[in-house]
Design a protein around this motif. Structure first.
Motif, PDB file in Angstrom:
ATOM      1  N   MET A   1      47.206  36.990  49.995  1.00 44.21           N
ATOM      2  CA  MET A   1      47.712  37.749  48.848  1.00 44.21           C
ATOM      3  C   MET A   1      46.564  38.175  47.925  1.00 44.21           C
ATOM      4  O   MET A   1      46.570  39.290  47.403  1.00 44.21           O
ATOM      5  CB  MET A   1      48.741  36.928  48.085  1.00 44.21           C
ATOM      6  N   LEU A   2      45.612  37.319  47.728  1.00 41.37           N
ATOM      7  CA  LEU A   2      44.473  37.637  46.857  1.00 41.37           C
ATOM      8  C   LEU A   2      43.573  38.723  47.453  1.00 41.37           C
ATOM      9  O   LEU A   2      42.855  39.408  46.719  1.00 41.37           O
ATOM     10  CB  LEU A   2      43.656  36.381  46.563  1.00 41.37           C
ATOM     11  N   SER A   3      43.638  38.897  48.755  1.00 44.63           N
ATOM     12  CA  SER A   3      42.795  39.927  49.389  1.00 44.63           C
ATOM     13  C   SER A   3      43.313  41.338  49.132  1.00 44.63           C
ATOM     14  O   SER A   3      42.654  42.306  49.456  1.00 44.63           O
ATOM     15  CB  SER A   3      42.696  39.673  50.898  1.00 44.63           C
ATOM     16  N   VAL A   4      44.480  41.450  48.531  1.00 47.98           N
ATOM     17  CA  VAL A   4      45.119  42.744  48.298  1.00 47.98           C
ATOM     18  C   VAL A   4      44.866  43.263  46.889  1.00 47.98           C
ATOM     19  O   VAL A   4      45.641  43.976  46.355  1.00 47.98           O
ATOM     20  CB  VAL A   4      46.645  42.654  48.537  1.00 47.98           C
ATOM     21  N   GLN A   5      43.828  42.932  46.273  1.00 47.06           N
ATOM     22  CA  GLN A   5      43.602  43.357  44.883  1.00 47.06           C
ATOM     23  C   GLN A   5      43.266  44.792  44.741  1.00 47.06           C
ATOM     24  O   GLN A   5      42.724  45.509  45.346  1.00 47.06           O
ATOM     25  CB  GLN A   5      42.533  42.494  44.257  1.00 47.06           C
TER      26      GLN A   5
ATOM     27  N   LEU B   1      50.020  46.005  34.937  1.00 43.90           N
ATOM     28  CA  LEU B   1      49.696  45.832  33.523  1.00 43.90           C
ATOM     29  C   LEU B   1      48.898  44.560  33.250  1.00 43.90           C
ATOM     30  O   LEU B   1      48.383  44.374  32.150  1.00 43.90           O
ATOM     31  CB  LEU B   1      50.984  45.816  32.692  1.00 43.90           C
ATOM     32  N   LEU B   2      48.820  43.684  34.243  1.00 42.03           N
ATOM     33  CA  LEU B   2      48.096  42.425  34.060  1.00 42.03           C
ATOM     34  C   LEU B   2      46.587  42.654  34.006  1.00 42.03           C
ATOM     35  O   LEU B   2      46.060  43.470  34.773  1.00 42.03           O
ATOM     36  CB  LEU B   2      48.384  41.466  35.221  1.00 42.03           C
ATOM     37  N   PRO B   3      45.890  41.923  33.156  1.00 45.26           N
ATOM     38  CA  PRO B   3      44.421  41.972  33.211  1.00 45.26           C
ATOM     39  C   PRO B   3      43.954  41.395  34.550  1.00 45.26           C
ATOM     40  O   PRO B   3      44.613  40.533  35.137  1.00 45.26           O
ATOM     41  CB  PRO B   3      43.981  41.071  32.052  1.00 45.26           C
ATOM     42  N   ASP B   4      42.820  41.874  35.036  1.00 45.73           N
ATOM     43  CA  ASP B   4      42.314  41.451  36.342  1.00 45.73           C
ATOM     44  C   ASP B   4      42.190  39.934  36.478  1.00 45.73           C
ATOM     45  O   ASP B   4      42.457  39.386  37.546  1.00 45.73           O
ATOM     46  CB  ASP B   4      40.955  42.091  36.633  1.00 45.73           C
ATOM     47  N   ASN B   5      41.807  39.254  35.413  1.00 47.95           N
ATOM     48  CA  ASN B   5      41.622  37.803  35.514  1.00 47.95           C
ATOM     49  C   ASN B   5      42.949  37.047  35.613  1.00 47.95           C
ATOM     50  O   ASN B   5      42.967  35.868  35.929  1.00 47.95           O
ATOM     51  CB  ASN B   5      40.778  37.276  34.359  1.00 47.95           C
ATOM     52  N   MET B   6      44.082  37.713  35.378  1.00 47.84           N
ATOM     53  CA  MET B   6      45.395  37.072  35.501  1.00 47.84           C
ATOM     54  C   MET B   6      45.975  37.196  36.912  1.00 47.84           C
ATOM     55  O   MET B   6      46.895  36.480  37.269  1.00 47.84           O
ATOM     56  CB  MET B   6      46.384  37.690  34.500  1.00 47.84           C
ATOM     57  N   TYR B   7      45.426  38.101  37.706  1.00 46.82           N
ATOM     58  CA  TYR B   7      45.981  38.325  39.036  1.00 46.82           C
ATOM     59  C   TYR B   7      45.974  37.065  39.899  1.00 46.82           C
ATOM     60  O   TYR B   7      46.996  36.731  40.507  1.00 46.82           O
ATOM     61  CB  TYR B   7      45.243  39.483  39.733  1.00 46.82           C
TER      62      TYR B   7
END
Length: 172
Positions: free
Chosen positions: A168-172, A133-139
């Motif tokens: 962790m960021l590579s798993v978007q 549910l988070l916006p992409d820029n919040m990930y």
């Protein structure tokens, strides 16, 4: 680091040592195996190392992933060679699936923080459901916050913490 031309990226973090037992690492959620770097020197003295890595655009189902992993392993496993499988987090579940189908070939199965207990932690299960549910820029921000819960600042170097965040960021 030598890449093989298999459907999965199957790489050797050190030169081949075919006289040693084969050690295959199944990475966690990032699918790259980049977080193994701290253990490579210690393992390379006793094993011929391989690491499976999933391409970021690979959308294989569980069965396909296990089948392709087994194909990679079999190409590196002559008759009589000892085989050690090691999986971390999601990779531990993946390694268990491969081990269940290759049991007669495996000397040891090593599981590190297997994600098989994920459903026993309701806050983690619910939190992962809410992440969609988070916006992409919040990930990226939520990843940095979560990293605080996954690491002990007194025991993890800033470099290692950043490596975890990058994975962790590579798993978007």
């Amino acid at each position: 680091m030598q890449l093989h031309s298999h459907p999965l990226n199957f790489f050797q973090p050190r030169p081949a040592q075919p006289h040693l037992p084969l050690f295959v690492f199944f990475p966690g959620m990032d699918g790259t195996g980049r977080l193994l770097y701290k253990q490579i020197d210690g393992l390379a003295s006793r094993f011929d190392l391989r690491c499976l890595a999933i391409a970021s655009d690979d959308r294989s189902d569980w069965h396909g992933l296990v089948d392709r992993s087994m194909q990679c392993i079999i190409t590196e496993l002559p008759e009589g060679r000892q085989l050690y499988l090691c999986g971390e987090s999601f990779g531990a579940c993946w390694a268990m699936q491969v081990a269940s189908r290759m049991a007669k070939n495996i000397e040891k199965l090593i599981l590190i923080n297997p994600a098989s207990s994920f459903v026993r932690l309701p806050w983690l299960t619910e939190g992962s459901a809410l992440s969609s549910l988070l916006p992409d820029n919040m990930y990226p921000l939520s990843t940095r916050i979560l990293a605080n819960f996954l690491t002990n600042a007194d025991r993890v170097t800033p470099e290692d913490r950043q490596n975890l965040i990058d994975a962790m960021l590579s798993v978007q």
